[in-house]
Design a protein around this motif. Structure first.
Motif, PDB file in Angstrom:
ATOM      1  N   SER A 224      68.364  45.240  -8.732  1.00  0.00           N
ATOM      2  CA  SER A 224      68.968  43.614  -8.699  1.00  0.00           C
ATOM      3  C   SER A 224      70.217  44.061  -8.900  1.00  0.00           C
ATOM      4  O   SER A 224      71.085  42.896  -9.513  1.00  0.00           O
ATOM      5  CB  SER A 224      67.402  42.951  -8.920  1.00  0.00           C
ATOM      6  N   VAL A 225      70.485  44.873  -9.866  1.00  0.00           N
ATOM      7  CA  VAL A 225      72.073  45.161 -10.500  1.00  0.00           C
ATOM      8  C   VAL A 225      72.454  45.725  -9.653  1.00  0.00           C
ATOM      9  O   VAL A 225      72.734  46.769  -9.412  1.00  0.00           O
ATOM     10  CB  VAL A 225      71.514  45.778 -12.020  1.00  0.00           C
ATOM     11  N   GLN A 240      69.358  59.091  -9.337  1.00  0.00           N
ATOM     12  CA  GLN A 240      69.253  59.178  -7.694  1.00  0.00           C
ATOM     13  C   GLN A 240      69.082  57.885  -7.794  1.00  0.00           C
ATOM     14  O   GLN A 240      69.481  57.867  -5.739  1.00  0.00           O
ATOM     15  CB  GLN A 240      68.542  60.397  -7.876  1.00  0.00           C
ATOM     16  N   ARG A 241      67.475  57.847  -8.269  1.00  0.00           N
ATOM     17  CA  ARG A 241      67.333  55.876  -7.763  1.00  0.00           C
ATOM     18  C   ARG A 241      68.348  55.047  -7.668  1.00  0.00           C
ATOM     19  O   ARG A 241      68.477  53.891  -6.838  1.00  0.00           O
ATOM     20  CB  ARG A 241      65.894  55.798  -8.643  1.00  0.00           C
ATOM     21  N   THR A 247      73.346  50.927  -7.064  1.00  0.00           N
ATOM     22  CA  THR A 247      73.586  50.717  -8.070  1.00  0.00           C
ATOM     23  C   THR A 247      74.625  51.159  -8.331  1.00  0.00           C
ATOM     24  O   THR A 247      74.339  52.485  -8.858  1.00  0.00           O
ATOM     25  CB  THR A 247      72.461  50.308  -9.465  1.00  0.00           C
ATOM     26  N   ARG A 248      75.332  51.161  -8.711  1.00  0.00           N
ATOM     27  CA  ARG A 248      76.821  51.608  -9.442  1.00  0.00           C
ATOM     28  C   ARG A 248      76.580  51.673 -10.984  1.00  0.00           C
ATOM     29  O   ARG A 248      76.438  50.805 -11.809  1.00  0.00           O
ATOM     30  CB  ARG A 248      78.633  51.131  -9.276  1.00  0.00           C
ATOM     31  N   VAL A 249      76.835  53.071 -11.517  1.00  0.00           N
ATOM     32  CA  VAL A 249      76.447  53.931 -12.983  1.00  0.00           C
ATOM     33  C   VAL A 249      77.891  53.702 -13.471  1.00  0.00           C
ATOM     34  O   VAL A 249      78.840  54.430 -12.758  1.00  0.00           O
ATOM     35  CB  VAL A 249      75.353  54.906 -13.214  1.00  0.00           C
ATOM     36  N   GLU A 250      78.463  53.002 -14.472  1.00  0.00           N
ATOM     37  CA  GLU A 250      80.007  53.482 -15.280  1.00  0.00           C
ATOM     38  C   GLU A 250      79.082  53.562 -16.890  1.00  0.00           C
ATOM     39  O   GLU A 250      78.619  53.220 -17.206  1.00  0.00           O
ATOM     40  CB  GLU A 250      80.325  52.021 -14.672  1.00  0.00           C
TER      41      GLU A 250
END
Length: 252
Positions: A224-225, A240-241, A247-250
């Protein structure tokens, strides 16, 4: 992790007293403060204690640690995360900042932004942003939680439902490896769920220590993010999920 006798005793003291300090433990055990700091670091890395300024607190899965202690946890990482997040907030945006020391760090990084409207249920965030004359501040009503300056309850939810934000900047108390965002207060969970539902984009700010803790109430999934701002790479399965969910990881 195989504990030394001293580390086992430190854990027992923490269970009884809730908190331990470096100076007190060094005196109790007749060792240097450097030795105690190493013990506490190892216990923290094993997920047995949470490091705070000057010592450590008991790792708990049913109640949150004190606000002032949370403020001192991974302080430098929170600043880096907040700075990375604030770069992605444009001037002229409307946003919501919820309860937490990580969202307060974001507020400090927004002090030079222009033409913002910030809605918050965090009295600390409101007080920080007073220093930015280019920021309109709206405080969501509700029951004041004195321990951390948070506003919660049905009145808060009703107020939030009147808005549609460009961005929601949220924190959480814990993160499961399956990607669930967790918290301790059921009223706060309802508020956070409402915030997510009223935002065009949702950004989560949370350092790696949130994976070392548990909490009983589920807010939502990382699915949801839109973007997750943190300080260390995620475990491969969760990374991977997030990729599958979009969901972008910064990393900050």
């Amino acid at each position: 992790m195989s504990l030394s006798f001293r580390q086992s005793d430190i854990l027992e003291i923490a269970r009884v007293e809730g908190r331990v300090t470096v100076e007190d433990l060094a005196e109790r055990f007749g060792v240097t403060v450097q030795t105690i700091r190493r013990d506490l670091t190892e216990l923290s890395e094993a997920g047995r204690l949470d490091r705070v300024h000057g010592g450590a607190v008991l790792h708990s899965g049913v109640s949150n640690i004190g606000y002032e202690d949370r403020r001192g946890l991974n302080e430098e990482a929170k600043v880096r995360i907040a700075r990375k997040c604030a770069v992605d907030i444009p001037d002229g945006a409307s946003l919501f900042l919820n309860i937490g020391t990580s969202t307060e760090a974001v507020a400090r990084e927004l002090l030079s932004h222009k033409n913002l409207m910030v809605v918050t249920n965090n009295m600390n965030v409101a007080n920080i942003l007073v220093s930015n004359p280019e920021c309109q501040i709206v405080v969501a009503g509700g029951v004041l939680r004195r321990s951390d300056g948070g506003l919660i309850g049905n009145l808060t939810v009703s107020m939030i439902e009147r808005f549609k934000f460009d961005y929601a900047i949220i924190g959480c108390s814990a993160l499961d490896l399956d990607g669930d965002l967790l918290d301790f207060d059921f009223q706060e969970v309802t508020v956070s769920q409402t915030i997510i539902g009223r935002a065009r984009q949702t950004f989560l700010v949370a350092d790696h220590s949130k994976f070392q803790r548990t909490a009983p109430a589920r807010i939502a999934s990382l699915s949801s993010v839109d973007a997750f701002y943190t300080d260390l790479p995620l475990p491969d399965d969760l990374a991977q999920r997030c990729a599958d969910w979009g969901t972008r990881v910064e990393l900050g």
